[in-house]
Design a protein around this motif. Structure first.
Motif, PDB file in Angstrom:
ATOM      1  N   GLU A  10       0.616  -1.151   0.284  1.00 23.54           N
ATOM      2  CA  GLU A  10      -0.491   0.500  -0.501  1.00 23.54           C
ATOM      3  C   GLU A  10       0.836   1.481   0.468  1.00 23.54           C
ATOM      4  OE1 GLU A  10      -2.737  -0.318   3.570  1.00 23.54           O
ATOM      5  OE2 GLU A  10      -4.231  -1.828   2.660  1.00 23.54           O
ATOM      6  N   GLY A  11       2.163   1.407   0.559  1.00 21.46           N
ATOM      7  CA  GLY A  11       2.859   2.077   0.734  1.00 21.46           C
ATOM      8  C   GLY A  11       3.406   2.508  -0.897  1.00 21.46           C
ATOM      9  N   ARG A  56      -8.814  -0.998 -13.025  1.00 27.81           N
ATOM     10  CA  ARG A  56      -7.506  -1.238 -11.575  1.00 27.81           C
ATOM     11  C   ARG A  56      -6.253  -2.268 -11.963  1.00 27.81           C
ATOM     12  NH1 ARG A  56      -7.392  -5.886  -8.481  1.00 27.81           N
ATOM     13  NH2 ARG A  56      -9.299  -6.217  -8.889  1.00 27.81           N
ATOM     14  N   THR A  57      -6.534  -2.830 -12.732  1.00 29.10           N
ATOM     15  CA  THR A  57      -5.191  -3.561 -13.373  1.00 29.10           C
ATOM     16  C   THR A  57      -4.370  -2.928 -14.944  1.00 29.10           C
ATOM     17  OG1 THR A  57      -6.498  -4.686 -14.922  1.00 29.10           O
ATOM     18  CG2 THR A  57      -5.724  -5.788 -12.816  1.00 29.10           C
ATOM     19  N   ALA A  58      -5.716  -1.918 -15.132  1.00 25.91           N
ATOM     20  CA  ALA A  58      -4.452  -0.809 -16.222  1.00 25.91           C
ATOM     21  C   ALA A  58      -3.797   0.457 -15.179  1.00 25.91           C
ATOM     22  CB  ALA A  58      -5.504  -0.599 -17.763  1.00 25.91           C
ATOM     23  N   GLY A  59      -4.618   0.543 -13.965  1.00 29.72           N
ATOM     24  CA  GLY A  59      -3.805   1.277 -13.572  1.00 29.72           C
ATOM     25  C   GLY A  59      -4.822   3.068 -13.484  1.00 29.72           C
ATOM     26  N   ASP A  60      -6.129   3.521 -13.746  1.00 28.65           N
ATOM     27  CA  ASP A  60      -6.587   4.194 -14.235  1.00 28.65           C
ATOM     28  C   ASP A  60      -8.098   3.781 -13.152  1.00 28.65           C
ATOM     29  OD1 ASP A  60      -8.198   6.329 -14.765  1.00 28.65           O
ATOM     30  OD2 ASP A  60      -8.522   5.334 -16.982  1.00 28.65           O
ATOM     31  N   MET A  61      -6.607   5.074 -11.587  1.00 30.56           N
ATOM     32  CA  MET A  61      -7.573   5.523 -10.778  1.00 30.56           C
ATOM     33  C   MET A  61      -8.974   6.144 -10.794  1.00 30.56           C
ATOM     34  SD  MET A  61      -7.822   8.353  -8.164  1.00 30.56           S
ATOM     35  CE  MET A  61      -6.394   9.210  -8.759  1.00 30.56           C
ATOM     36  N   VAL A  62      -9.103   6.987 -11.735  1.00 33.97           N
ATOM     37  CA  VAL A  62     -10.054   8.361 -12.239  1.00 33.97           C
ATOM     38  C   VAL A  62     -10.883   7.328 -11.914  1.00 33.97           C
ATOM     39  CG1 VAL A  62     -11.649   9.974 -13.098  1.00 33.97           C
ATOM     40  CG2 VAL A  62      -8.825  10.889 -12.281  1.00 33.97           C
ATOM     41  N   LEU A  90     -14.787  -6.315   0.541  1.00 35.30           N
ATOM     42  CA  LEU A  90     -14.745  -7.612  -0.690  1.00 35.30           C
ATOM     43  C   LEU A  90     -13.935  -6.263  -1.519  1.00 35.30           C
ATOM     44  CD1 LEU A  90     -14.901  -9.037  -3.085  1.00 35.30           C
ATOM     45  CD2 LEU A  90     -16.445  -8.379  -3.973  1.00 35.30           C
ATOM     46  N   LEU A  91     -14.287  -4.801  -2.246  1.00 40.84           N
ATOM     47  CA  LEU A  91     -13.500  -4.211  -3.002  1.00 40.84           C
ATOM     48  C   LEU A  91     -12.110  -3.847  -2.060  1.00 40.84           C
ATOM     49  CD1 LEU A  91     -16.426  -2.172  -4.185  1.00 40.84           C
ATOM     50  CD2 LEU A  91     -14.908  -3.850  -5.621  1.00 40.84           C
ATOM     51  N   THR A  92     -12.180  -3.422  -1.008  1.00 39.55           N
ATOM     52  CA  THR A  92     -11.305  -2.788  -0.555  1.00 39.55           C
ATOM     53  C   THR A  92     -10.063  -3.813   0.428  1.00 39.55           C
ATOM     54  OG1 THR A  92     -11.791  -3.092   1.722  1.00 39.55           O
ATOM     55  CG2 THR A  92     -12.033  -0.761   1.185  1.00 39.55           C
ATOM     56  N   LYS A  93     -10.786  -5.071  -0.143  1.00 41.68           N
ATOM     57  CA  LYS A  93      -9.472  -6.130  -0.054  1.00 41.68           C
ATOM     58  C   LYS A  93      -8.899  -6.558  -0.987  1.00 41.68           C
ATOM     59  CE  LYS A  93     -10.595  -8.042   3.800  1.00 41.68           C
ATOM     60  NZ  LYS A  93     -11.087  -9.344   5.552  1.00 41.68           N
ATOM     61  N   ARG A  94      -9.139  -5.956  -2.832  1.00 43.44           N
ATOM     62  CA  ARG A  94      -8.983  -6.404  -3.800  1.00 43.44           C
ATOM     63  C   ARG A  94      -7.554  -5.947  -3.850  1.00 43.44           C
ATOM     64  NH1 ARG A  94     -13.075  -6.946  -8.384  1.00 43.44           N
ATOM     65  NH2 ARG A  94     -14.036  -8.536  -7.413  1.00 43.44           N
ATOM     66  N   ARG A  95      -6.695  -7.238  -4.425  1.00 38.26           N
ATOM     67  CA  ARG A  95      -4.690  -6.913  -5.013  1.00 38.26           C
ATOM     68  C   ARG A  95      -4.834  -5.528  -5.371  1.00 38.26           C
ATOM     69  NH1 ARG A  95      -1.340 -11.898  -6.508  1.00 38.26           N
ATOM     70  NH2 ARG A  95       1.015 -10.608  -5.814  1.00 38.26           N
ATOM     71  N   SER A  96      -3.540  -5.160  -5.169  1.00 38.45           N
ATOM     72  CA  SER A  96      -3.351  -3.766  -5.628  1.00 38.45           C
ATOM     73  C   SER A  96      -4.685  -2.936  -5.977  1.00 38.45           C
ATOM     74  CB  SER A  96      -2.626  -4.694  -6.775  1.00 38.45           C
ATOM     75  OG  SER A  96      -1.979  -4.383  -6.875  1.00 38.45           O
ATOM     76  N   GLN A  97      -5.102  -2.384  -5.282  1.00 37.85           N
ATOM     77  CA  GLN A  97      -6.369  -1.468  -5.143  1.00 37.85           C
ATOM     78  C   GLN A  97      -6.201  -0.496  -5.090  1.00 37.85           C
ATOM     79  OE1 GLN A  97      -8.743  -1.031  -6.870  1.00 37.85           O
ATOM     80  NE2 GLN A  97     -10.298  -2.223  -5.036  1.00 37.85           N
ATOM     81  N   LEU A  98      -6.447   0.692  -5.785  1.00 38.97           N
ATOM     82  CA  LEU A  98      -5.591   2.017  -6.137  1.00 38.97           C
ATOM     83  C   LEU A  98      -5.963   2.740  -4.248  1.00 38.97           C
ATOM     84  CD1 LEU A  98      -5.929   2.624  -9.672  1.00 38.97           C
ATOM     85  CD2 LEU A  98      -4.686   1.908  -8.351  1.00 38.97           C
TER      86      LEU A  98
END
Length: 461
Positions: A10-11, A56-62, A90-98
């Protein structure tokens, strides 16, 4: 990029934007909204979750943030609170969540709390949001605000101790993203609950987290007054009268208090009373003279006279003090309302009045010690308007506290305020006296010789 290859830490910074999904999200959000209106919530959520993985996997934060907000909004609109809580977890525990996306989702879900009327559902949502935000620095402010709401609910239910525990678990002074004023408001709420549970140790610890420099701005006057009112209550519990006097001086020096005649006079009355209630020492004596020099003292003439009575090195007759001051100090008058510090109706007021009498006695004993080297205990008791036992007790207390030096010959019934001579001091005094004597002898011899010479010259002429 595969979901399994996304960053877990997360950091670390958000991944580089590989593909922009805003157009796709615009279309899908409209379609999902129509599905929800048609009663197909589960279908809409499945499509949103599928798109969330892509953004999420594409890194599109917005875009990810928009999708997450849409998920919780649709669950709330359909009053499906169980699905709302499940998807928050569920959504906060997704891997590499932005992180930015999670922040937006938590902020939006927090807005639902004030709109929910059912207490159980509200508590469940708060617990879910607090659980998904625990340990996450980027939502620490949101977690603190949720804790504040939960504490308010617990307090309204009568669980003040639990409400206090909830807030004390948070160290908001370390939150870098929280506004300074909001931090102070949060700490003041922690202090208030500590005071309500009579946890005075924690209250003292919490008070150290606020720098008094923060209160120098006039914009923070309301928080300053709240802070010092709680510190005054803490001081009353510990009978720290000098500390209470300092707190009331801070209240008195606040601009909004100085600009209000009634508040200014009331604060100044408290300052005078508590500086007189404080035990005598160098700091208290200095503060008495500084308070007496205040330019607004002439607005409260009776209190000004009382203060001057204590400054003068004269014995105060207790019966005269009661006759002149007791009525106005304890019950007040139309022109000079009572402060409540010496009220006959409260336990603290009665205790403060007993302490006030002690200060009058202590003042009188110091005056006697200044003007007498020896005095009979019976005469001393008469001057103090006490019986002999009370006089002995008061005298002993001052000697133990090192306010005065005294020795009491109980058999002879004589109190001596003269310090025993120190051998080295005696020798120094003797040496000093001999030096002065020899100096006077030399001066006398010089003057005699001078007169003889003048007389001889006059005879020759």
């Amino acid at each position: 990029m595969a979901d399994g290859m996304a960053v877990e830490n997360e950091g670390r910074l958000a991944p580089k934007l590989e593909q922009e999904y805003s157009a796709v999200v615009d279309v899908l959000l409209v379609e999902c909204k129509q599905l929800v209106q048609d009663g197909e919530l589960e279908n809409a959520l499945e499509r949103l979750l599928s798109l969330e993985k892509q953004t999420r996997t594409a890194g599109d934060m917005v875009s990810t943030g928009r999708v997450l907000v849409a998920v919780v909004e649709h669950c709330y609109e359909c009053k499906n609170y169980s699905a709302l809580n499940e998807h928050l977890v569920l959504l906060t525990k997704r891997r590499s969540q932005l992180k930015q996306a999670v922040t937006k989702m938590v902020q939006r879900a927090s807005e639902f709390i004030d709109e929910i009327s059912d207490a159980d559902i509200k508590l469940k949502l708060i617990d879910t949001l607090r659980s998904v935000t625990v340990g996450k620095i980027y939502v620490e402010v949101e977690r603190a605000r949720l804790s504040m709401k939960l504490a308010a609910i617990k307090e309204s239910e009568g669980n003040v101790a639990e409400a206090s525990t909830i807030l004390q678990d948070l160290q908001v002074e370390t939150f870098g993203s929280m506004d300074k004023r909001e931090k102070v408001e949060f700490i003041l709420e922690q202090m208030r609950l500590c005071l309500a549970t009579q946890d005075y140790i924690s209250l003292q610890i919490m008070s150290k987290k606020i720098s008094t420099r923060f209160f120098e701005s006039d914009q923070n006057s309301d928080l300053k007054l709240r802070f010092y009112q709680m510190m005054i209550a803490h001081g009353q519990h510990d009978n720290s009268y000098l500390t209470m006097c300092k707190h009331y001086r801070s209240v008195y020096e606040t601009k909004c208090v100085l600009d209000d005649d009634s508040k200014r006079k009331e604060a100044l009355r408290y300052v005078v009373l508590f500086v007189l209630l404080a035990p005598y020492d160098n700091e208290q004596s200095d503060l008495v003279h500084r308070v007496a020099a205040e330019r607004n003292m002439d607005e409260i003439p009776l209190y000004e006279t009382l203060l001057k009575d204590f400054i003068r090195e004269e014995i105060l007759d207790w019966s005269h003090v009661c006759e002149r001051y007791e009525s106005e100090l304890r019950t007040g008058s139309e022109a000079s309302p009572a402060t409540g510090a010496l009220s006959t109706e409260t336990e603290d007021g009665r205790a403060n009045w007993v302490a006030f009498r002690k200060r009058v006695v202590e003042h009188n004993i110091r005056v006697i010690a200044k003007y007498y080297t020896e005095i009979r205990i019976a005469r001393m008791a008469q001057l103090l308007s006490l019986d002999v036992e009370e006089c002995e007790e008061s005298l002993s207390r001052l000697v133990v506290d090192k306010m005065i030096y005294a020795r009491f010959d109980r058999l002879a019934g004589v109190v001596s305020f003269k310090r025993a001579a120190d051998p080295a001091g005696l020798l120094n005094d003797w040496s000093h006296n001999i030096a002065e004597l020899t100096s006077l002898v030399n001066k006398t011899c010089h003057l005699i010789n001078r007169e003889e010479m003048l007389h001889a010259l006059a005879g020759k002429s």
